[in-house]
Design a protein around this motif. Structure first.
Motif, mmCIF file in Angstrom:
data_model
loop_
_atom_site.group_PDB
_atom_site.id
_atom_site.type_symbol
_atom_site.label_atom_id
_atom_site.label_comp_id
_atom_site.label_asym_id
_atom_site.label_seq_id
_atom_site.Cartn_x
_atom_site.Cartn_y
_atom_site.Cartn_z
ATOM 1 N N SER A 26 -29.062 29.775 97.969
ATOM 2 C CA SER A 26 -28.121 30.135 99.036
ATOM 3 C C SER A 26 -28.856 30.439 100.338
ATOM 4 O O SER A 26 -28.466 29.969 101.410
ATOM 5 C CB SER A 26 -27.257 31.324 98.619
ATOM 6 N N GLY A 309 -23.932 33.182 97.977
ATOM 7 C CA GLY A 309 -24.460 33.022 96.632
ATOM 8 C C GLY A 309 -24.136 34.195 95.721
ATOM 9 O O GLY A 309 -23.057 34.799 95.798
ATOM 10 N N ASP A 310 -25.082 34.534 94.847
ATOM 11 C CA ASP A 310 -24.863 35.599 93.875
ATOM 12 C C ASP A 310 -24.583 36.942 94.543
ATOM 13 O O ASP A 310 -23.920 37.810 93.961
ATOM 14 C CB ASP A 310 -26.069 35.733 92.947
ATOM 15 N N ALA A 326 -23.515 28.437 95.660
ATOM 16 C CA ALA A 326 -24.446 29.147 96.537
ATOM 17 C C ALA A 326 -24.832 28.277 97.730
ATOM 18 O O ALA A 326 -24.861 28.739 98.879
ATOM 19 C CB ALA A 326 -25.694 29.554 95.753
#
Length: 431
Positions: A26, A309-310, A326
């Protein structure tokens, strides 16, 4: 990848148009597209490349599309192409080719995260982004007058505490996202969470040209067989090894009690001996990671900080895929930032930045809501047994399921399956 020499605190190297915290997929994608647009981008990464990451290493056509847009070439032998997904469960073995679509390429890839992230951040650096490795961000710098983030403090490669300044910061620092937490943006308990564990085995199956998914994971550690919500995988890496792992969702009461590493050992020990999934052939220890799903941290923009992303919980609840989303979010965030910087007033810039969460909701919100419903359904063992017994033998239904789980449809002018999936995503309330 070498780290540029440390500069003094007054040096312009400590200032940028945008700071990106984290150089995973990401962060690297965000940095690449920002740099391509001519912005001065500083990427701060706490580790150094190459580095290992827990992942299945499988890339669907969605991820391949993003890699292509970054100019990544797939010519070297580290990229292993695959034709689709092989599903095993309920006594059925079914091979489903990736759908033929104009929107996405017709192939997937496998590449280990050991150098995958390095390739992506390398593209960002080639585009003009600046990378500082071994730079661990510890907290945001907040302007007391505006209450906005205006930079970050970090410990650099020499152990010095340094401040880096930028009017906008992108949090690409993974599931724990210390930067988001420090800004008061915490995880949501009403979103699904998964756990993935994996290891590598020397195996003759290393050059398999299909991703393989096993839909039945049984846990007998409690004295009785329990069907778990999740799947196992076998992905050939092409270098003599296979990536073998499993992912479990938190949709059952047994989620907290499962010893995932032992479950993986028991599962692989039941495999055919000729595949080589034995302790003698294991390469590296079993490692695990969390899978933050369905926008489990919001808002995705607040006070000068964008989440990608995460860090923003963008893993697909249907299949545990995180890299494609991501990278897509990184591309979207970069576009929003570029547009915001072109606005003439502070208020107009802020309105544009506030559009980032809306774009994410419009793009993924309904689909991720469907994914939350799906997670609840497969948490019911009776549903899972019924689905594997009666669903898997139906090729047409499984082709539809592949499109749904992998989110591979034409956005317009698609076939009937595409229209159904797109229609359901639009009707579902946004996550």
């Amino acid at each position: 990848m070498s780290t540029p020499p440390s500069a003094s605190r007054e040096c312009p190297q400590h200032e940028a148009d945008v700071i990106v915290v984290g150089a995973g997929p990401s962060g690297a994608t965000t940095a690449y597209h920002l740099a391509q647009a001519g912005l001065d981008v500083l990427v701060l990464e706490k580790t150094a490349f190459p580095r290992e990451k827990v992942c299945g290493d499988g890339l669907t056509p969605r991820a391949v599309k993003q890699l292509t847009s970054m100019g990544v070439s797939f010519e070297d032998k580290g990229w292993i192409r695959n034709h689709g997904l092989r599903i095993i469960g309920g006594g059925v073995r079914l091979e489903l080719p990736w759908p033929e679509l104009a929107e996405y390429p017709g192939f997937g890839l496998v590449r280990t995260r050991y150098d995958f992230d390095e390739i992506l951040i390398g593209r960002a650096v080639e585009a003009g982004a600046r990378l500082l490795e071994r730079t661990n961000v510890t907290e945001p710098v907040i302007d007391p007058r505006s209450n906005r983030i205006v930079g970050v403090r970090a410990k650099n490669a020499d152990g010095e505490r340094v401040s880096y300044r930028a009017p906008l910061v992108v949090a690409a620092d993974g599931n724990s996202s210390r930067l988001s937490v420090a800004m008061g943006i915490r995880k949501r308990d009403d979103r699904p969470m998964g756990v993935a564990v994996r290891t590598y085995f020397t195996s003759p199956r290393h050059d398999d040209d299909y991703l393989e998914s096993w839909l039945e994971l049984w846990d007998s550690s409690g004295g009785k067989d329990v069907l778990l919500p999740g799947y196992g995988w076998v992905f050939g890496v092409g270098d003599g090894t296979s990536n073998v792992g499993l992912g479990i969702l938190n949709s059952t009461a047994s989620f907290q009690d499962v010893d995932y590493r032992n479950l993986l050992r028991r599962w692989t020990s039941s495999m055919p001996e000729e595949w080589g999934f034995t302790e003698d052939n294991q390469r590296g220890r079993i490692r695990g990671a969390a899978l933050p799903m369905g926008f489990n941290r919001t808002p995705h923009y607040s006070r000068g900080l964008l989440l990608v992303g995460d860090a923003g919980g963008m893993v697909n609840p249907f299949n545990g895929e995180g890299i494609a989303y991501a990278m897509e979010a990184g591309h979207i965030a970069a576009d929003v930032i570029v547009q915001a910087r072109s606005r003439p007033t502070r208020q107009a810039r802020e309105r544009t930045l506030l559009g980032y969460p809306r774009i994410l909701r419009d793009t993924y919100g309904g689909y991720y809501t469907l994914g939350r419903y799906f997670v609840k359904m497969i948490g019911n063992p009776d549903f899972m047994k019924y689905a594997t017994k009666y669903g898997l033998p139906q090729p047409l239904l499984m082709r539809f399921t592949l499109k749904l789980l992998a989110n591979l449809t034409e956005p317009s002018h698609g076939d009937a399956m595409d229209r159904v999936i797109n229609g359901l995503s639009k009707m579902a309330p946004a996550a």
